[in-house]
Design a protein around this motif. Structure first.
Motif: not given
Ligand SMILES: Cc1cc2nc3c(=O)[nH]c(=O)nc-3n(C[C@H](O)[C@H](O)[C@H](O)COP(=O)(O)OP(=O)(O)OC[C@H]3O[C@@H](n4cnc5c(N)ncnc54)[C@H](O)[C@@H]3O)c2cc1C
Ligand code: SF4
Lengths: 135, 572
Positions: A14-15, A64-65, A68, A71-72, A74-75, A78-79, B398-399, B404, B406, B410
């Motif tokens: 992810l990063t 993930v998309n 929701p 997705a959340r 995942t966000r 990363v954050t 990112l978002w 809702k 991503v 990466g």
């Protein structure tokens, strides 16, 4: 594979970073699973499926998309790596657990700066006037 | 000495004004018995500084008060600080503002050392015409003395605080009789790119856009036992090294070297004037470390109020002291600041080194002041400052908040964040406001944990101040246009003036100096109504000019301390 190793591998995917710190990964996994007890395991499951694909990041993003909640989380994963902080489901912040976590935020190296209130130290360019130079 | 004998001087408040008064007085009158009474009780050791840094780094908001929020005077509300958050919905837990008028958006820290823990440390002088606004431009009021009279004290204040600056750059703006104690702070890599790009800009409305190194209370080399700045980039709200001046320096000096007494955790509640000739003043206070917080008292021949421009009038009103001019608490001023942001054509790499080093000081005076307020400009070295953090930029890439989902992950996410944040630049303005008697501090019905009223604030921007914001925007917009034309700048915001503003942390004007009919104190800070009471701090400013106030506070404080030292010599 264990959740710990998979969370580390997921985080690297992810990063876009390799060699992420294992202890930090465990700390973030703990904080994220406290806040997202159902969604974090679901994200790991999605990751395991995506990891077998030709383009794991693409496959994971699509997966993930589609949901929701995934997705959340995942966000927020990363954050957490970028800033040592993330939002809980109720939108309140989960603050860095330690100053060390804050200082490890990836955002600082990405923008070629340093964490606020933690000046660079040798061997990095440091001391009075380091800021006059191109980073 | 009889411990019950009155003190020669009790100073209320251990910020820069109070602690500098103590040092100067004690150096001039070593025999004087002096006490500082202070509401905070934080240690002033390197360990405490490190703890503030830790608290800041793990705080979720990283707001200005965040390093200090856990101090018991704040947390338990024994002597609450103001947070200065300009939003009625989240703030201001301390001020009582009703939301019908404009918001007074500046806060302060109650702690040993006061707000200088959190300040940025920019220390330009007032310009000469700031002292004679009425005579020159027909607005505001004149000060009771001129720039030239304060100049020697400016020199001394610059040495006391330890100011870095390049004297030659200030020729024609603020006359100087000598050099700064240290060379100017080194500008950042990005500052130099911005300076070069702006070096070709033509004068705006006939005024040259001259970029100068901002004088700063930050060490550009080791100074009086403190290190040179290490570039932690967190001057607001905490300097990890102590390279930025804060008033704990003068508090420690007063207590540890000069023998001034310091009584902490003690909140002054009222001052009672002498019952008869030759009697002392009585200072009442509550020590919040005691079990019952009962009111205690001590006596003093002279009392110096150094509590800042909100708390000083509050204490005065609480005490019911005479107010023959009716100016106590009135004329509250601030500098209103606004940012114009954009992306520079190439990376400027913000967040390395002091938060700002360069500014434009040529719009601080001119004929336009007949019509609208003047302004200072700052070139920021902290990205988009208050307008947008790196974290916010991260989220934008990112978002997708609408759907809702991503967006980037990466390496592409890293690249997008890096490309944008490294090019972020802000140019800020900080504008002049005129004194207005209706802008005032009174007492609220709300009380703190000791039962002391919060300050109630009525505040409204006049047209002169609004036009200052609009004119500042116009000049900044033209500077950004030049950067668009010559340095590839993009994404300029806002392109229209909005009149939105932030506070600058510059509380001023509520105990102003002047003649007895129209002011609270005389030209030396001595109360017209109560000859044993002296006031130091920006509350005595008749007008606010555009300079960040603290250097002028320090210069005035030294001047008042000298007058008080003379008075001590004649007080039995
Ligand atoms: C975010 C921020 C940035 C700033 N940046 C700059 C800058 O770049 N340049 C600049 O010139 N200025 C700046 N300032 C303003 C500067 O900090 C103040 O001008 C300065 O600190 C005022 O000093 P003072 O001693 O008059 O008051 P304060 O610092 O407010 O000190 C007052 C003291 O009195 C004590 N006290 C209060 N009430 C009581 C009571 N009832 N009893 C006993 N003690 C009491 C307090 O605890 C404190 O120690 C900034 C301020 C802020 C908040
Ligand atoms: S840049 Fe850092 S070290 Fe320098 S004065 Fe600011 S906070 Fe202190």
């Amino acid at each position: 594979m264990s959740d710990a190793t998979d969370f580390l591998a997921l985080s690297e995917l992810l990063t876009g970073e390799t060699g992420l710190d294992e202890q930090l990964a465990e700390a973030y996994r703990g904080r994220l699973s406290d806040a997202y007890p159902q969604d974090l395991p679901a994200l790991l499951t999605a990751y395991r499926a995506a990891a077998t694909q030709g383009n794991p990041l693409g496959a994971l993003t699509t997966a993930v998309n589609a949901d929701p909640k995934l997705a959340r989380v995942t966000r927020e994963t990363v954050t957490a790596w970028y800033t040592a902080q993330f939002l809980k489901p109720d939108e309140t912040p989960d603050a860095p657990a330690t100053p060390q976590q804050y200082q490890s935020g990836l955002i600082w190296q990405v923008i070629k700066a340093h964490p606020l209130a933690t000046a660079p130290v040798p061997p990095a360019a440091s001391g009075y006037g380091y800021w006059t130079q191109h980073p | 000495m009889n411990p019950n004998a009155p003190y020669d001087v009790v100073i209320v408040g251990a910020g820069v004004a109070g602690s500098l008064t103590a040092c100067r007085l004690k150096a001039t009158r070593p025999d004087a018995r002096i006490l500082i009474l202070e509401a905070g009780n934080n240690p002033t050791t390197p360990g405490e500084r490190a703890a503030f840094v830790d608290t800041y780094q793990i705080s979720p908001t990283k707001s200005v008060p965040s390093p200090y929020a856990e101090l018991p005077n704040n947390k338990e509300k024994f002597a609450p600080s103001s947070d200065g958050v300009p939003d009625f919905t989240v703030m201001n837990q301390y001020y009582d503002e009703d939301g019908k008028l404009d918001v007074f958006a500046s806060g302060f820290q109650r702690m040993i050392g006061g707000s200088t823990w959190a300040w940025r440390g920019n220390t330009p002088r007032f310009v000469p015409n700031d002292f004679q606004l009425k005579t020159k431009y027909g607005v505001g009021v004149d000060w009771p003395f001129s720039y030239d009279e304060l100049e020697p004290y400016y020199m001394q204040a610059e040495n006391e605080l330890g100011i870095s600056g390049n004297a030659t750059e200030w020729v024609g703006i603020t006359p100087r009789s000598g050099d700064y104690p240290m060379p100017g702070m080194a500008p950042s890599y990005g500052d130099e790119l911005a300076r070069t790009a702006l070096s070709t800009i033509k004068p705006i409305d006939g005024i040259p856009v001259k970029i100068v190194t901002t004088p700063q209370a930050r060490n550009s080399q080791p100074y009086r036992g403190r290190s040179a700045c290490q570039g932690n980039s967190s001057c607001i709200p905490v300097c990890p090294t102590g390279a930025k001046y804060d008033a704990s320096i003068h508090v420690n000096k007063a207590r540890d070297e000069l023998g001034v007494e310091l009584r902490t955790a003690s909140v002054a509640t009222r001052i009672v004037p002498p019952a008869g000739d030759g009697q002392p003043y009585t200072v009442f206070f509550r020590d919040w470390t005691t079990v019952d917080h009962a009111e205690q008292q001590l006596t003093a021949k002279h009392v110096v109020l150094a509590l800042n421009a909100i708390e000083t009038p509050k204490l005065w009103l609480l005490s019911g002291l005479n107010n023959s001019s009716d100016q106590v608490g009135r004329n509250l001023m601030d500098h209103h600041s606004a940012e114009m942001i954009g992306l520079f054509g190439q990376p400027v790499y913000p967040f390395r080194g002091p938060q700002s080093a360069l500014g434009v000081d040529t719009f601080r005076d001119g004929d336009f002041r007949k019509n609208n307020g003047a302004f200072r400009m700052t070139i920021g070295n902290d990205g988009w400052g208050r307008s947008g953090s790196p974290e916010k930029t991260l989220q934008s890439f990112l978002w997708d908040d609408t759907n809702k989902k991503v967006k980037l992950l990466g390496k592409p996410l890293q690249q997008a964040v890096a490309d944008k944040v490294t090019r972020m630049l802000r140019i800020s303005i900080s504008t002049e406001q005129l004194p207005n008697p209706d802008n005032r501090v009174t007492l609220s019905d709300k009380t703190d944990a000791l039962g002391i009223p919060h300050p109630k604030i009525a505040y409204k921007l006049d047209d002169y101040s609004k036009r200052a914001l609009a004119y500042g925007h116009s000049v900044t917009r033209r500077m950004w246009q030049h950067l668009e034309d010559t340095a590839g700048a993009t994404r300029i915001d806002p392109v229209q003036p909005t009149l939105k503003y932030n506070g600058a942390g510059h509380l001023m004007g509520t105990m102003r100096m002047g003649d007895k009919a129209s002011a609270v104190v005389d030209a030396w800070g001595n109360s017209h109504d109560h000859p044993g009471i002296w006031i130091v701090g920006s509350s005595v400013f008749p007008t606010g000019g555009t300079a960040n106030p603290t250097l002028t506070v320090a210069a005035l404080t030294l001047r008042t301390a000298d007058a008080l030292a003379d008075a001590l010599a004649t007080t039995p």
